[in-house]
Enzyme design. Structure first.
Site, mmCIF file in Angstrom:
data_model
loop_
_atom_site.group_PDB
_atom_site.id
_atom_site.type_symbol
_atom_site.label_atom_id
_atom_site.label_comp_id
_atom_site.label_asym_id
_atom_site.label_seq_id
_atom_site.Cartn_x
_atom_site.Cartn_y
_atom_site.Cartn_z
ATOM 1 N N GLU A 79 0.846 -1.191 0.000
ATOM 2 C CA GLU A 79 0.000 0.000 0.000
ATOM 3 C C GLU A 79 0.878 1.235 0.000
ATOM 4 O O GLU A 79 0.453 2.300 -0.420
ATOM 5 C CB GLU A 79 -0.909 -0.008 1.241
ATOM 6 N N CYS A 111 -4.696 -3.488 1.877
ATOM 7 C CA CYS A 111 -4.067 -4.594 2.609
ATOM 8 C C CYS A 111 -4.347 -5.962 1.978
ATOM 9 O O CYS A 111 -3.932 -6.988 2.517
ATOM 10 C CB CYS A 111 -4.545 -4.603 4.059
ATOM 11 N N HIS A 233 -6.803 -10.737 8.808
ATOM 12 C CA HIS A 233 -6.067 -9.493 8.599
ATOM 13 C C HIS A 233 -6.089 -8.753 9.946
ATOM 14 O O HIS A 233 -7.140 -8.647 10.588
ATOM 15 C CB HIS A 233 -6.734 -8.642 7.507
HETATM 16 N N1 CAA Z 1 -9.836 0.432 28.852
HETATM 17 C C1 CAA Z 1 -10.207 -0.602 28.058
HETATM 18 N N2 CAA Z 1 -10.815 -0.415 26.837
HETATM 19 C C2 CAA Z 1 -11.018 0.852 26.446
HETATM 20 C C3 CAA Z 1 -10.654 1.956 27.230
HETATM 21 C C4 CAA Z 1 -10.034 1.706 28.489
HETATM 22 N N3 CAA Z 1 -9.650 2.699 29.293
HETATM 23 N N4 CAA Z 1 -10.996 3.073 26.562
HETATM 24 C C5 CAA Z 1 -11.571 2.679 25.403
HETATM 25 N N5 CAA Z 1 -11.589 1.344 25.336
HETATM 26 C C6 CAA Z 1 -12.087 0.504 24.245
HETATM 27 C C7 CAA Z 1 -13.365 1.005 23.637
HETATM 28 O O1 CAA Z 1 -14.510 0.635 24.385
HETATM 29 C C8 CAA Z 1 -13.307 0.340 22.274
HETATM 30 O O2 CAA Z 1 -13.702 -1.003 22.401
HETATM 31 P P1 CAA Z 1 -14.960 -1.543 21.549
HETATM 32 O O3 CAA Z 1 -14.539 -1.412 20.124
HETATM 33 O O4 CAA Z 1 -15.106 -2.953 21.997
HETATM 34 O O5 CAA Z 1 -16.108 -0.653 21.892
HETATM 35 C C9 CAA Z 1 -11.809 0.332 21.946
HETATM 36 O O6 CAA Z 1 -11.138 0.546 23.188
HETATM 37 C C10 CAA Z 1 -11.381 1.425 20.995
HETATM 38 O O7 CAA Z 1 -11.893 2.626 21.479
HETATM 39 P P2 CAA Z 1 -12.592 3.661 20.488
HETATM 40 O O8 CAA Z 1 -13.567 2.940 19.616
HETATM 41 O O9 CAA Z 1 -13.074 4.818 21.262
HETATM 42 O O10 CAA Z 1 -11.297 4.074 19.640
HETATM 43 P P3 CAA Z 1 -11.152 5.203 18.567
HETATM 44 O O11 CAA Z 1 -12.451 5.544 17.957
HETATM 45 O O12 CAA Z 1 -10.349 6.301 19.136
HETATM 46 O O13 CAA Z 1 -10.246 4.448 17.469
HETATM 47 C C11 CAA Z 1 -10.283 3.076 15.520
HETATM 48 C C12 CAA Z 1 -10.501 3.129 17.025
HETATM 49 C C13 CAA Z 1 -11.419 3.785 14.817
HETATM 50 C C14 CAA Z 1 -10.224 1.620 15.065
HETATM 51 C C15 CAA Z 1 -8.950 3.791 15.177
HETATM 52 O O14 CAA Z 1 -7.883 3.167 15.833
HETATM 53 C C16 CAA Z 1 -8.640 3.830 13.685
HETATM 54 O O15 CAA Z 1 -9.181 4.645 12.947
HETATM 55 N N6 CAA Z 1 -7.722 2.944 13.218
HETATM 56 C C17 CAA Z 1 -7.320 2.895 11.800
HETATM 57 C C18 CAA Z 1 -8.354 2.197 10.950
HETATM 58 C C19 CAA Z 1 -8.388 0.701 11.136
HETATM 59 O O16 CAA Z 1 -7.442 0.082 11.615
HETATM 60 N N7 CAA Z 1 -9.502 0.067 10.719
HETATM 61 C C20 CAA Z 1 -9.654 -1.373 10.802
HETATM 62 C C21 CAA Z 1 -10.560 -1.913 9.729
HETATM 63 S S1 CAA Z 1 -9.955 -1.418 8.125
HETATM 64 C C22 CAA Z 1 -8.658 -2.495 7.820
HETATM 65 O O17 CAA Z 1 -8.521 -3.504 8.456
HETATM 66 C C23 CAA Z 1 -7.664 -2.126 6.768
HETATM 67 C C24 CAA Z 1 -6.458 -1.573 7.468
HETATM 68 O O18 CAA Z 1 -5.514 -2.314 7.751
HETATM 69 C C25 CAA Z 1 -6.436 -0.144 7.786
#
Ligand code: CAA
Length: 392
Positions: A79, A111, A233
């Site tokens: 990528e 990916c 993945h």
């Molecule tokens: N203790 C334990 N858990 C906690 C916590 C704490 N203190 N605070 C938050 N959490 C948990 C939340 O409850 C959440 O769990 P759930 O999903 O079970 O609800 C988890 O931690 C993550 O918290 P948020 O959802 O609030 O996190 P965020 O919104 O800030 O970010 C994300 C999460 C959107 C995945 C972000 O990391 C992101 O954008 N990542 C890049 C995109 C990505 O990886 N996408 C994956 C699918 S696409 C793909 O696979 C292709 C690729 O490689 C990119």
């Protein structure tokens, strides 16, 4: 004729940032990253490490063992390509000293592309059973600082060969696959960071998984019980766990850990490796599990944008003799931890675009380094690491 993965080798950068360090700097509870996202560390490439050096370093142990003899095609999946025209694989072809009689091409679909490469390679080997294909997936996952994606960065490469009568895993002919034109994650040519609609991306990942699994199950007649392990993945390890929970509804934490736990160990410490991630997971599984000979593994590949594919393979007896588990574990334990300031400095280093002569400072790398850019041409060189190994 059995066709599949004969050898597999993983490489990641020599530097990492602990996600507790990132959490402290960003004022986030560390458990959000460690538990909620499921990541402990992320691999950070220094300025003289890129997808080419990581790819060549991943393939180098195979070259040393003679496992690249007979390679007629090099498929480079990424990528984070470095050129709009020239395949990154050509630099790797030179660094590894592969023969002139070799097809070299780069494949892109976020990916997913290494899995497309695997399917193409199987076709090539079916036509010429004595030939081999070298696939290298190599990527640097990079998001904007302070964005939700920041904690899901990482880097790494996996090199694997496809041959007849493979030592590691025979790939089954059945597959379920799915495509949809969605904007969940993308990177315009003018940006060096990926753009992502994070929550949406997790939903599309699952939607593509369900469609791919349904089709695979119908075509093969297999059910979840026919698999001893699953590899997904892994953008972050929690995503793989959530994915399996969607297929195996109500699965206990212990059973979940039993079928995916070993596959997550390397990714937890290397971070997202985009096109390589599924194969980092497979390497981790083979390196850590008790004897899997004769057992069927389910594999799910996902590339945003999006394409998903569910397929499977059967682990071959005697496969453990061909593993590079010690090399992989040493690589991860010997890495240097970065301070937060060093992480941000490396992040901002940037690639000069003025066409001048730029030599890059030497950091720790594997056997190859990205030495600089002269008149818009990337310069690569071997390092003392390789010379000393060759001398020894
Ligand atoms: N203790 C334990 N858990 C906690 C916590 C704490 N203190 N605070 C938050 N959490 C948990 C939340 O409850 C959440 O769990 P759930 O999903 O079970 O609800 C988890 O931690 C993550 O918290 P948020 O959802 O609030 O996190 P965020 O919104 O800030 O970010 C994300 C999460 C959107 C995945 C972000 O990391 C992101 O954008 N990542 C890049 C995109 C990505 O990886 N996408 C994956 C699918 S696409 C793909 O696979 C292709 C690729 O490689 C990119």
């Amino acid at each position: 004729m059995n066709i599949g993965i004969d050898q597999i080798s993983f490489y990641t950068s020599q530097y990492f940032l602990d996600l507790r360090t990132l959490a402290e700097a960003r004022g986030v509870d560390p458990d959000k990253y460690i538990v909620g996202i499921g990541q402990s560390k992320m691999g950070i490439p220094p300025p003289d490490e890129d997808v080419v050096t990581m790819a060549a370093s991943a393939a180098f142990p195979l070259k040393e063992k003679g496992d690249l003899d007979g390679v007629e095609t090099l498929l480079f999946a990424t990528e984070s390509g470095i050129d709009q025209s020239k395949a990154a694989g050509l630099f790797v072809h030179n660094l590894l000293g592969l023969p002139e009689r070799c097809r070299v091409v780069e494949l892109k679909q976020a990916c997913y592309s290494a899995t497309a490469a695997l399917r193409m390679a199987m076709g090539l080997v079916a036509m010429r059973p004595k030939s081999k294909v070298l696939i290298i997936a190599s990527d640097i996952a990079r998001y904007e600082l302070e964005s939700p994606g920041e904690s899901t960065q990482g880097c790494g490469a996996v090199a694997f060969t496809i041959s007849a009568n493979p030592r590691l895993m025979k790939i089954d002919p059945e597959a379920g696959f799915y495509a949809d034109d969605v904007m969940d994650f993308w990177r315009p040519n003018y940006l060096s960071e990926a753009l992502v609609d994070g929550k949406f991306s997790t939903l599309v990942y699952i939607k593509a998984l369900k469609a791919s699994w349904k089709q695979y199950a119908e075509e093969s007649g297999r059910s979840l019980e026919d698999f001893s392990r699953f590899c997904y993945h892994i953008p972050f390890t929690r995503m793989a766990a959530k994915a399996h929970q969607k297929l195996a509804r109500g699965i206990s934490k212990e059973d979940l850990d039993a079928v995916i736990g070993e596959s997550l160990l390397y990714s937890r410490d290397a971070g997202n490796c985009y096109s390589a991630s599924l194969y980092v997971g497979l390497t981790s599984l083979l390196d850590h599990a008790e004897d899997l000979s004769g057992q069927r593994i389910g594999l799910y590949s996902y590339g945003s944008g999006c394409v998903g594919e569910f397929f499977s393979g059967v682990v071959q007896s005697g496969y453990r003799d061909a593993l590079l588990a010690e090399t992989h574990q040493k690589l991860l334990t010997d890495r240097t931890e970065l301070t937060f300031q060093q992480y941000e400095d490396i992040y901002h280093y940037g690639i000069p675009t003025d066409g001048g002569t730029h030599d890059f400072p030497q950091y720790r790398t594997g056997p190859f380094r990205f030495a600089g850019i002269h008149e818009h041409k990337r310069i690569y060189e071997t390092t003392a690491a390789q010379n000393s190994r060759a001398d020894g």
